[in-house]
Motif scaffolding. Structure first.
Motif, PDB file in Angstrom:
ATOM      1  N   UNK A 126      60.684 -21.201 -16.505  1.00 19.86           N
ATOM      2  CA  UNK A 126      60.446 -19.758 -16.559  1.00 19.86           C
ATOM      3  C   UNK A 126      61.537 -18.980 -17.273  1.00 19.86           C
ATOM      4  N   UNK A 127      62.689 -19.568 -17.438  1.00 20.52           N
ATOM      5  CA  UNK A 127      63.767 -18.875 -18.135  1.00 20.52           C
ATOM      6  C   UNK A 127      64.920 -19.811 -18.430  1.00 20.52           C
ATOM      7  N   UNK A 128      65.601 -19.569 -19.520  1.00 20.48           N
ATOM      8  CA  UNK A 128      66.717 -20.424 -19.932  1.00 20.48           C
ATOM      9  C   UNK A 128      67.921 -19.560 -20.273  1.00 20.48           C
ATOM     10  N   UNK A 129      69.073 -19.917 -19.718  1.00 25.06           N
ATOM     11  CA  UNK A 129      70.320 -19.258 -20.105  1.00 25.06           C
ATOM     12  C   UNK A 129      70.842 -19.906 -21.386  1.00 25.06           C
ATOM     13  N   UNK A 130      71.073 -19.068 -22.397  1.00 26.24           N
ATOM     14  CA  UNK A 130      71.576 -19.525 -23.694  1.00 26.24           C
ATOM     15  C   UNK A 130      72.825 -18.709 -23.990  1.00 26.24           C
ATOM     16  N   UNK A 147      60.608 -17.180 -20.767  1.00 30.00           N
ATOM     17  CA  UNK A 147      59.633 -18.020 -21.434  1.00 30.00           C
ATOM     18  C   UNK A 147      58.203 -17.506 -21.243  1.00 30.00           C
ATOM     19  N   UNK A 148      57.275 -18.154 -21.916  1.00 29.61           N
ATOM     20  CA  UNK A 148      55.880 -17.726 -21.906  1.00 29.61           C
ATOM     21  C   UNK A 148      55.005 -18.955 -21.669  1.00 29.61           C
ATOM     22  N   UNK A 149      54.794 -19.317 -20.395  1.00 27.51           N
ATOM     23  CA  UNK A 149      54.061 -20.545 -20.079  1.00 27.51           C
ATOM     24  C   UNK A 149      52.655 -20.583 -20.671  1.00 27.51           C
ATOM     25  N   UNK A 150      52.203 -21.814 -20.909  1.00 31.24           N
ATOM     26  CA  UNK A 150      50.939 -22.019 -21.615  1.00 31.24           C
ATOM     27  C   UNK A 150      49.721 -21.893 -20.719  1.00 31.24           C
ATOM     28  N   UNK A 205      53.912 -16.686 -11.701  1.00 29.42           N
ATOM     29  CA  UNK A 205      55.332 -17.072 -11.731  1.00 29.42           C
ATOM     30  C   UNK A 205      56.091 -16.286 -12.798  1.00 29.42           C
ATOM     31  N   UNK A 206      55.481 -16.208 -13.970  1.00 26.90           N
ATOM     32  CA  UNK A 206      56.115 -15.514 -15.084  1.00 26.90           C
ATOM     33  C   UNK A 206      56.335 -14.045 -14.756  1.00 26.90           C
ATOM     34  N   UNK A 207      55.337 -13.436 -14.161  1.00 22.94           N
ATOM     35  CA  UNK A 207      55.432 -12.029 -13.769  1.00 22.94           C
ATOM     36  C   UNK A 207      56.550 -11.810 -12.753  1.00 22.94           C
ATOM     37  N   UNK A 208      56.622 -12.667 -11.735  1.00 24.08           N
ATOM     38  CA  UNK A 208      57.649 -12.525 -10.701  1.00 24.08           C
ATOM     39  C   UNK A 208      59.046 -12.663 -11.291  1.00 24.08           C
ATOM     40  N   UNK A 209      59.231 -13.648 -12.187  1.00 20.52           N
ATOM     41  CA  UNK A 209      60.554 -13.856 -12.771  1.00 20.52           C
ATOM     42  C   UNK A 209      60.949 -12.709 -13.694  1.00 20.52           C
ATOM     43  N   UNK A 210      59.983 -12.146 -14.396  1.00 15.51           N
ATOM     44  CA  UNK A 210      60.274 -11.006 -15.256  1.00 15.51           C
ATOM     45  C   UNK A 210      60.783  -9.828 -14.425  1.00 15.51           C
ATOM     46  N   UNK A 236      70.874  -6.880 -18.807  1.00 17.63           N
ATOM     47  CA  UNK A 236      69.543  -6.354 -19.148  1.00 17.63           C
ATOM     48  C   UNK A 236      69.296  -6.370 -20.658  1.00 17.63           C
ATOM     49  N   UNK A 237      70.324  -6.039 -21.431  1.00 17.56           N
ATOM     50  CA  UNK A 237      70.168  -6.010 -22.893  1.00 17.56           C
ATOM     51  C   UNK A 237      70.230  -7.400 -23.509  1.00 17.56           C
ATOM     52  N   UNK A 238      70.534  -8.392 -22.677  1.00 22.30           N
ATOM     53  CA  UNK A 238      70.624  -9.773 -23.159  1.00 22.30           C
ATOM     54  C   UNK A 238      69.412 -10.606 -22.764  1.00 22.30           C
ATOM     55  N   UNK A 239      68.367  -9.944 -22.275  1.00 20.01           N
ATOM     56  CA  UNK A 239      67.149 -10.650 -21.901  1.00 20.01           C
ATOM     57  C   UNK A 239      66.187 -10.610 -23.087  1.00 20.01           C
TER      58      UNK A 239
END
Length: 481
Positions: free
Chosen positions: A178-182, A189-192, A199-204, A217-220
Motif C-alpha cells: 500500500x505504500x513505500x518509503x523512498x 501505491x495503486x493496487x490492481x 485498504x488503499x482508501x484507509x492508508x491514504x 505531507x508534501x513528500x507523499x
C-alpha cells in the motif's frame, strides 16, 4: 499513539540497513471469514485457521521485531507476555496487553487515531460507504460508532465481530503493497484488484491525516490514472494504471527497482518514473518486467536482498536460452525458449537507458556499483536450484525475505531446500522458537547477529501467499554507508 511528528522520521535508502521503524497489520477477524467461493476474488488461494495464524505464527513475528526494534517493550517481560496470551493478545491493538510500540507500528492503531476527529470520521465513513454501496442508515450508524471499534469494522467488515456488513480486507496484512518509503518520501501505491480498494482508501487517509506524518505531507506521492482513462473501452483493461509495493524496492540511496507484473502495469511504472524524477526523489530507476503469472505476482516473490553482496532468487527466471539447450534431459524446457526471462531496462536522469540480460547481472551491478561491496556478489537459489523444489518453495515464499539488518533475514520454516542453500552459503540457521529465549536471557544479542536466517512458523501464514517482505512497510532504516 504517543508518537508525534517531532519524534518520527521517514528514511529508507536500502533493503538491508538496520530496520528501525515499520508499519504492520496483524491478522484480524476478517481473515477468519474468507470463504472458498470468494477466496480468489479476495486474492487468497486458500482459507486459513485464524487462531493458529495469530497465536502460533504471527505472534512470533511481532515478538522478534520487538527484540530488534523496541526491546524495552519486551526484554525481561517475555514470560509475562506469554502467560497473558490465553486472555489477551500482545499483537492486537484493541487488547489490554497490546504492545503499543512506536517502532513496530500497527496500522489499526493509526486508523483509530485519525477517526477520533469528527470531520475525518464523517468523510471516511462516507467514502467507505460509497465504495461498499452501504445504505444511508448504516452510514449514520457508523459515524456514531466509537473510533477504536470503527477502525475494526472498516478492516474486518463486521459489526461486533459477528454481523458482516461488507467484505473483509484480508490482504491488509501485506502492508508493503500500500505504500513505500523512498528516501524521505512516501509513494502511495495503486493496487490492481478491486478487493484492495478499501485498504488503499484507509492508508491514504492515514498518511494525509495522522499527525505522525505531518512533516511529510508534501513528500507523499500519489499514482494517478492516465488522463481521460475513462474513455478506454471495456470494463477490464490491461493498461490500467496500477502499482503495488511488492513491485517496488529501494536498493540504494538513488536507485529504485520497479517490477511490471500481474499487479503492476507499464502505465503505473511510467507514472511512478515521471513523478519520482520530477520530484528529485531518486536519479535511477530500473524496470524489471516479469511474466503476468499468479506464480510470481510481484518481483519480491522472485528475489529479495539478503546482505550487501547476496540475494535470494528463483533461478528458472534467469536461465538463458543457451543454458536451456544444454539441459536436454529437462523435458519442461524442451522445444521452447525461456519465455519467463525478465526484461530489464534502467532509466537514469539525463542519460540513455541501459539494459541488463539477466537478474543476476542487475543484482550484481547493484551490489558492486551502488552498494560498493568489497566481496563478490553471491546468489542463493530457491529450492537450492533443484526441480521441483525451486518452484514449490518459491510458491511458499522462499524468495520473499525481510532483512532486519545486513545479513539477518526472516523466512518460512517450510522451505527446506532453500534452508540448505543458506547453510551452504555459510549462514547460521535458527528457529524463532529457539531464538527468543536466547534473546531473553541475553545469550544472544540481536544487534550483534551476523549472517543468520531466522526461521518462522508458516503452516497458515504461507497459505496467504506472502512472506515477511510483503508483511512489512519499512519507514526507517539506518544508512548502509
Amino acid at each position: 499513539m504517543t508518537l508525534t511528528d517531532q519524534d518520527f522520521k521517514i528514511d529508507v535508502t536500502s533493503e538491508i540497513g538496520n530496520l528501525r521503524v515499520l508499519l504492520v497489520h496483524s491478522p484480524d477477524s476478517g481473515l477468519g471469514k474468507v470463504v472458498p467461493s470468494k477466496a480468489q476474488d479476495w486474492l487468497f488461494e486458500d482459507i486459513v485457521h485464524l487462531d493458529t495464524m495469530r497465536r502460533k505464527e504471527y505472534d512470533y513475528y511481532i515478538k522478534l521485531l520487538m527484540y530488534f526494534l523496541d526491546p524495552a517493550k519486551i526484554k525481561g517481560k517475555l514470560s509475562e507476555i506469554d502467560s497473558a496470551e490465553t486472555k489477551r493478545d500482545f499483537f492486537k491493538p484493541d487488547n489490554a496487553a497490546f504492545h503499543n510500540s512506536t517502532k513496530v507500528i500497527e496500522i489499526q492503531t493509526l486508523l483509530g487515531d485519525i477517526l477520533q476527529k469528527d470531520d475525518i470520521r464523517k468523510k471516511l465513513v462516507a467514502a467507505v460507504c460509497a465504495i461498499e454501496s452501504c445504505n444511508y442508515r448504516l452510514q449514520l450508524q457508523l459515524i456514531d460508532t466509537a473510533p477504536i471499534e470503527l477502525a475494526k469494522i472498516f478492516i474486518s467488515g463486521s459489526l461486533d465481530d459477528d454481523t458482516m456488513i461488507f467484505a473483509p480486507i484480508p490482504n491488509l496484512i501485506f502492508s508493503r503493497d500500500l505504500g513505500i518509503a523512498i528516501n524521505n518520501h512516501i509513494l502511495l501505491n495503486k493496487p490492481a484488484k478491486k478487493a484492495r480498494s478499501r485498504e488503499t482508501l484507509l492508508m491514504r487517509y492515514i498518511f494525509f491525516n495522522h499527525p505522525m506524518f505531518e512533516a511529510y505531507r508534501n513528500n507523499i506521492i500519489e499514482i494517478s490514472e492516465n488522463k481521460q482513462h475513462f474513455l478506454r473501452p471495456g470494463e477490464v483493461n490491461e493498461e490500467k494504471t496500477t502499482l503495488e509495493g511488492g513491485d517496488v524496492m529501494m536498493v540504494s540511496p538513488q536507485h529504485l527497482i520497479i517490477g511490471c507484473s500481474e499487479r503492476t502495469s507499464i502505465s503505473g511504472a511510467n507514472e511512478a518514473i515521471k513523478l519520482l524524477f520530477e520530484n528529485d526523489v531518486v536519479s535511477k530507476i530500473t524496470i524489471v518486467k516479469i511474466p503476468h503469472k499468479r506464480d510470481y505476482m510481484h518481483i519480491d516473490t522472485v528475489f529479495t536482498q539478503v546482505k550487501r553482496n547476496m540475494w535470494v532468487l528463483l533461478r528458472s527466471l534467469t536461465i538463458t536460452e543457451t543454458e536451456q539447450s544444454q539441459n536436454e534431459p529437462i523435458a519442461w524446457f524442451a522445444d521452447k525458449k525461456n519465455k519467463d526471462k525478465p526484461e530489464i531496462v534502467q532509466f537514469r536522469k539525463g542519460k540513455k537507458p541501459k539494459t541488463f540480460d539477466t537478474l543476476e547481472a542487475l543484482l550484481d551491478n547493484i551490489s558492486q556499483k551502488d552498494l560498493e561491496s568489497t566481496e563478490p556478489t553471491k546468489f542463493i537459489y530457491s529450492g537450492n536450484d533443484e526441480f521441483p523444489f525451486d518452484a514449490r518453495e518459491q510458491w511458499t515464499d522462499s524468495c520473499n525475505l525481510l532483512a532486519l539488518k545486513d545479513g539477518v533475514v526472516l523466512g518460512y520454516d517450510r522451505n527446506d531446500k532453500t534452508v540448505e542453500a543458506f547453510k551452504q552459503s555459510g549462514f547460521n540457521v535458527i528457529h524463532v522458537t529457539d531464538l527468543l529465549p536466547k534473546f531473553e536471557t541475553g545469550e544472544i544479542d540481536p544487534q550483534k547477529m551476523k549472517d543468520t536466517l531466522i526461521l518462522m512458523p508458516s503452516a497458515e501464514l504461507s497459505r496467504a501467499r506472502g512472506g515477511f517482505h510483503c508483511m512489512s512497510m519499512p519507514l526507517k532504516r539506518d544508512s548502509v554507508f
